[in-house]
Design a protein around this motif. Sequence first.
Motif, PDB file in Angstrom:
ATOM      1  N   ILE A 510      -8.235  33.691 -29.029  1.00 14.15           N
ATOM      2  CA  ILE A 510      -7.647  34.679 -29.927  1.00 14.15           C
ATOM      3  C   ILE A 510      -6.351  34.093 -30.474  1.00 14.15           C
ATOM      4  O   ILE A 510      -5.459  33.710 -29.709  1.00 14.15           O
ATOM      5  N   TYR A 511      -6.255  34.022 -31.789  1.00 16.52           N
ATOM      6  CA  TYR A 511      -5.078  33.441 -32.448  1.00 16.52           C
ATOM      7  C   TYR A 511      -4.140  34.589 -32.818  1.00 16.52           C
ATOM      8  O   TYR A 511      -4.389  35.339 -33.757  1.00 16.52           O
ATOM      9  N   GLY A 517      -3.844  41.306 -31.397  1.00 18.79           N
ATOM     10  CA  GLY A 517      -4.438  40.449 -30.375  1.00 18.79           C
ATOM     11  C   GLY A 517      -4.820  41.244 -29.146  1.00 18.79           C
ATOM     12  O   GLY A 517      -5.888  41.027 -28.538  1.00 18.79           O
ATOM     13  N   GLU A 518      -3.953  42.193 -28.764  1.00 17.09           N
ATOM     14  CA  GLU A 518      -4.242  43.033 -27.596  1.00 17.09           C
ATOM     15  C   GLU A 518      -5.476  43.898 -27.830  1.00 17.09           C
ATOM     16  O   GLU A 518      -6.335  44.038 -26.957  1.00 17.09           O
ATOM     17  N   VAL A 519      -5.588  44.474 -29.036  1.00 18.64           N
ATOM     18  CA  VAL A 519      -6.737  45.330 -29.354  1.00 18.64           C
ATOM     19  C   VAL A 519      -8.033  44.517 -29.357  1.00 18.64           C
ATOM     20  O   VAL A 519      -9.072  44.966 -28.859  1.00 18.64           O
ATOM     21  N   ILE A 520      -7.975  43.305 -29.916  1.00 20.94           N
ATOM     22  CA  ILE A 520      -9.169  42.449 -29.947  1.00 20.94           C
ATOM     23  C   ILE A 520      -9.601  42.102 -28.526  1.00 20.94           C
ATOM     24  O   ILE A 520     -10.799  42.126 -28.191  1.00 20.94           O
ATOM     25  N   ILE A 538      -3.852  31.613 -28.458  1.00 24.18           N
ATOM     26  CA  ILE A 538      -2.950  30.605 -29.020  1.00 24.18           C
ATOM     27  C   ILE A 538      -1.992  31.349 -29.940  1.00 24.18           C
ATOM     28  O   ILE A 538      -2.327  32.415 -30.477  1.00 24.18           O
ATOM     29  N   ASP A 539      -0.796  30.818 -30.121  1.00 22.35           N
ATOM     30  CA  ASP A 539       0.187  31.474 -30.963  1.00 22.35           C
ATOM     31  C   ASP A 539       1.133  30.434 -31.561  1.00 22.35           C
ATOM     32  O   ASP A 539       1.341  29.363 -30.979  1.00 22.35           O
ATOM     33  N   ASP A 540       1.704  30.779 -32.708  1.00 25.98           N
ATOM     34  CA  ASP A 540       2.626  29.843 -33.369  1.00 25.98           C
ATOM     35  C   ASP A 540       3.931  29.683 -32.607  1.00 25.98           C
ATOM     36  O   ASP A 540       4.599  28.647 -32.725  1.00 25.98           O
ATOM     37  N   ASP A 541       4.331  30.690 -31.837  1.00 25.87           N
ATOM     38  CA  ASP A 541       5.600  30.668 -31.110  1.00 25.87           C
ATOM     39  C   ASP A 541       5.444  29.902 -29.801  1.00 25.87           C
ATOM     40  O   ASP A 541       4.817  30.385 -28.855  1.00 25.87           O
ATOM     41  N   GLU A 542       6.005  28.706 -29.745  1.00 26.81           N
ATOM     42  CA  GLU A 542       5.869  27.871 -28.551  1.00 26.81           C
ATOM     43  C   GLU A 542       6.529  28.492 -27.329  1.00 26.81           C
ATOM     44  O   GLU A 542       6.179  28.175 -26.193  1.00 26.81           O
ATOM     45  N   ARG A 543       7.496  29.386 -27.527  1.00 21.02           N
ATOM     46  CA  ARG A 543       8.188  30.000 -26.400  1.00 21.02           C
ATOM     47  C   ARG A 543       7.274  30.937 -25.613  1.00 21.02           C
ATOM     48  O   ARG A 543       7.563  31.264 -24.461  1.00 21.02           O
ATOM     49  N   ARG A 544       6.187  31.374 -26.232  1.00 23.66           N
ATOM     50  CA  ARG A 544       5.264  32.279 -25.553  1.00 23.66           C
ATOM     51  C   ARG A 544       4.191  31.552 -24.742  1.00 23.66           C
ATOM     52  O   ARG A 544       3.435  32.202 -24.012  1.00 23.66           O
ATOM     53  N   VAL A 545       4.095  30.261 -24.880  1.00 21.45           N
ATOM     54  CA  VAL A 545       3.067  29.497 -24.171  1.00 21.45           C
ATOM     55  C   VAL A 545       3.228  29.682 -22.659  1.00 21.45           C
ATOM     56  O   VAL A 545       4.344  29.651 -22.135  1.00 21.45           O
ATOM     57  N   ASN A 546       2.087  29.890 -21.966  1.00 22.87           N
ATOM     58  CA  ASN A 546       1.995  30.094 -20.514  1.00 22.87           C
ATOM     59  C   ASN A 546       2.377  31.494 -20.076  1.00 22.87           C
ATOM     60  O   ASN A 546       2.314  31.791 -18.869  1.00 22.87           O
ATOM     61  N   THR A 547       2.761  32.391 -20.997  1.00 22.83           N
ATOM     62  CA  THR A 547       2.895  33.796 -20.622  1.00 22.83           C
ATOM     63  C   THR A 547       1.500  34.429 -20.653  1.00 22.83           C
ATOM     64  O   THR A 547       0.536  33.816 -21.120  1.00 22.83           O
ATOM     65  N   ARG A 548       1.402  35.663 -20.173  1.00 19.81           N
ATOM     66  CA  ARG A 548       0.080  36.283 -20.030  1.00 19.81           C
ATOM     67  C   ARG A 548       0.039  37.664 -20.680  1.00 19.81           C
ATOM     68  O   ARG A 548       1.041  38.381 -20.697  1.00 19.81           O
ATOM     69  N   ILE A 549      -1.145  38.025 -21.162  1.00 18.74           N
ATOM     70  CA  ILE A 549      -1.424  39.366 -21.674  1.00 18.74           C
ATOM     71  C   ILE A 549      -2.677  39.867 -20.962  1.00 18.74           C
ATOM     72  O   ILE A 549      -3.754  39.275 -21.109  1.00 18.74           O
ATOM     73  N   PHE A 550      -2.518  40.915 -20.151  1.00 15.68           N
ATOM     74  CA  PHE A 550      -3.629  41.456 -19.362  1.00 15.68           C
ATOM     75  C   PHE A 550      -4.329  40.361 -18.551  1.00 15.68           C
ATOM     76  O   PHE A 550      -5.558  40.326 -18.435  1.00 15.68           O
ATOM     77  N   GLY A 551      -3.550  39.435 -18.030  1.00 17.81           N
ATOM     78  CA  GLY A 551      -4.102  38.380 -17.190  1.00 17.81           C
ATOM     79  C   GLY A 551      -4.611  37.169 -17.935  1.00 17.81           C
ATOM     80  O   GLY A 551      -4.986  36.170 -17.317  1.00 17.81           O
ATOM     81  N   TYR A 552      -4.613  37.201 -19.266  1.00 15.52           N
ATOM     82  CA  TYR A 552      -5.097  36.069 -20.063  1.00 15.52           C
ATOM     83  C   TYR A 552      -3.887  35.276 -20.595  1.00 15.52           C
ATOM     84  O   TYR A 552      -2.988  35.843 -21.202  1.00 15.52           O
ATOM     85  N   ILE A 570     -14.486  25.808 -26.217  1.00 13.18           N
ATOM     86  CA  ILE A 570     -14.308  26.895 -27.178  1.00 13.18           C
ATOM     87  C   ILE A 570     -15.326  26.773 -28.316  1.00 13.18           C
ATOM     88  O   ILE A 570     -15.520  25.688 -28.874  1.00 13.18           O
ATOM     89  N   GLN A 571     -15.962  27.892 -28.676  1.00 14.92           N
ATOM     90  CA  GLN A 571     -16.960  27.897 -29.737  1.00 14.92           C
ATOM     91  C   GLN A 571     -16.525  28.687 -30.973  1.00 14.92           C
ATOM     92  O   GLN A 571     -17.208  28.643 -31.996  1.00 14.92           O
ATOM     93  N   GLU A 572     -15.390  29.409 -30.864  1.00 20.03           N
ATOM     94  CA  GLU A 572     -14.947  30.192 -32.013  1.00 20.03           C
ATOM     95  C   GLU A 572     -13.484  30.580 -31.805  1.00 20.03           C
ATOM     96  O   GLU A 572     -13.020  30.746 -30.677  1.00 20.03           O
ATOM     97  N   VAL A 573     -12.748  30.719 -32.920  1.00 21.46           N
ATOM     98  CA  VAL A 573     -11.364  31.195 -32.883  1.00 21.46           C
ATOM     99  C   VAL A 573     -11.308  32.484 -33.689  1.00 21.46           C
ATOM    100  O   VAL A 573     -11.751  32.532 -34.843  1.00 21.46           O
ATOM    101  N   LEU A 574     -10.778  33.545 -33.075  1.00 22.13           N
ATOM    102  CA  LEU A 574     -10.652  34.842 -33.730  1.00 22.13           C
ATOM    103  C   LEU A 574      -9.211  35.018 -34.203  1.00 22.13           C
ATOM    104  O   LEU A 574      -8.284  34.973 -33.387  1.00 22.13           O
ATOM    105  N   LEU A 575      -9.032  35.220 -35.486  1.00 24.51           N
ATOM    106  CA  LEU A 575      -7.695  35.336 -36.064  1.00 24.51           C
ATOM    107  C   LEU A 575      -7.220  36.782 -35.952  1.00 24.51           C
ATOM    108  O   LEU A 575      -7.786  37.694 -36.565  1.00 24.51           O
TER     109      LEU A 575
END
Length: 607
Positions: A510-511, A517-520, A538-552, A570-575
């Motif tokens: 999920i991009y 992103g949370e709703v998707i 994945i996200d453009d903000d490098e500061r968020r890397v390795n944080t989690r949303i609902f365990g992901y 990975i077989q698909e990226v959802l924007l």
Amino acid sequence: METALWWIRVAGLFITAIALSFWGTPWVGKWAERRKKVAHPRADRWHQKPTPLMGGVAIVASFTIVTLGVLGLGWLPVETAPKVVALLSCGGLIFALGFYDDLKTLPPQTKLIGQIIIASLLVFLGFKINWFVSKTANVFLSILWIVAITNAFNLLDNMDGLSAGIAFISALFLWIVEVMGGDAGHASPLILLLPAFMGAVLGFLWHNFHPASIFMGDCGSLFLGFVLAAVTTQNDLSRHGHLVPIIAMPLCVFCLPLVDMGFVSIMRTFFGRSIAQGGRDHTSHRLVAIGMSEKQAVLALYAFAVMGGVIALLGMIHPAAMIAGGVVFGVMSVYFLLHLGRVRVYPPGEKNLLEKNKALTFLWIQFTYKKRIFEVLLDVFLISFVYWLAYFLRYDQAGYESVFNLFLGSLPVILVCCLTSYFIWGIYREVWRYTSSSDLPIHVAAVLTGVVLSVTALVFLYEFRGFSRSVFVIFGAMLLLVLSGSRFAFRIVSEFLRRLPMKTGRPVLIYGVGDRGEVILRELLGNQKLQLSPVGFIDDDERRVNTRIFGYRILGTPKDLPILVSRYGIQEVLLAKESLPEAALACTEEMCRSLQIPLRRVEIQIQ
């Protein structure tokens, strides 16, 4: 000095048994192959390739050799020697029964009769529990206990490493409980045999864990359960003072074998299948059916057994701690088993008793509509238990007995007041799987109102004579814990189980990590028909890397896509981003094209 020597002996027994079993198991496997004693794949068995049987020979031989060494070296008191000989003799008989069953396949009823006879002999030789005043009840229950645990481990031998691993965990906790209660060197003499037992099992487990190169067969699984059941009859648990931990400790230690045996027996009866027949319908098989790998399923059941053992250890601290932990563990286990019970493991078209009987179906629908009847019954149990626990914690043994009649007399009043408060505050309008922190104030209000109503009613009915204010303070705190805890526990288990089936879908990223992103993510987890398995963000903000949303986890930025595609398939990226600079979007689209994966914008409405 005596304690240090005892620990040296324990280490020596454990290491010796591991060595004998580890080196002996491959030899037994080769012998079984030469004798063509091999388990071939069948429709009602789990393994997919021919595997040698008779691994139990290595376990039994290692344990027996080390135990005879203990006797020969005089490490046990003289008066204990007859019981050790009795255990080895009866253990040898149960091994022989299993060995013959591996060779010739005995009818289930014949095998059961043999187990009862051998268990009766063991009880006659002094291996019996002393929980009750009635000697007849103790003898009957001892035989039932030994036969039940023996069969439970036999049924549990349905996946690589499962029965042996659970036997090791059970023996470990039995040994820890005894050592903690007996102050190491002064523990029960027979407990010295458990390190030898654990070593023999662990040496075999190295070869039996997935992918297994050998199976233990009935000769091994029957022996494991038989020895463990026999040892529990000898633990000096009477020093704990209360009958509850005396009975609960072995039940907690053997929670998984007993739960699996009971669960399979109920489900097979429900579907009109023979309890004695083999099948791929155990808890381990159902875990695989909902998305776990075989190894993950076995490790999850190991964790279940460890939790049961930890609750048994809580009994060494205080009986109330064991009871409270046991109730929480039991409630979560029921949720878990109810979910597993809905997993289809029987052939398509095979109907259960409800589907075969229209009258039963009608009653089931009426009494389980929206599952509210189960929620109310659970709350009745939890309120009653917590009210009793408040008295148990407030008074010592003598004081507790003197106020027990007050507890019984006031319990109906407490139930009416608390359930009325729950109804007023809308507790039964909640959907458990969506319980969140926003429900906590309502839980607090419902509990506070229930306690106030209870105290007020007792003032009018009994003028509050004999009642303790501190009991109701404890009751209120514990009631809030179990009310919120039961709902949150259901959500935790539900969320965990909902994610498992997604492992079979196409892996997607999920991009974007905002509200979209949370709703998707929620939609992917809640809609299995999409057949999409979220790996992370994945996200453009490098500061968020390795944080989690609902365990992901946020795994990286769009620049990391080549690495992530290679690592996670990975077989698909959802924007998920509503707006994205054209240059950034073009760059990401180009990278996805080069990696041959689609970039898809998901249209959703955020309220």
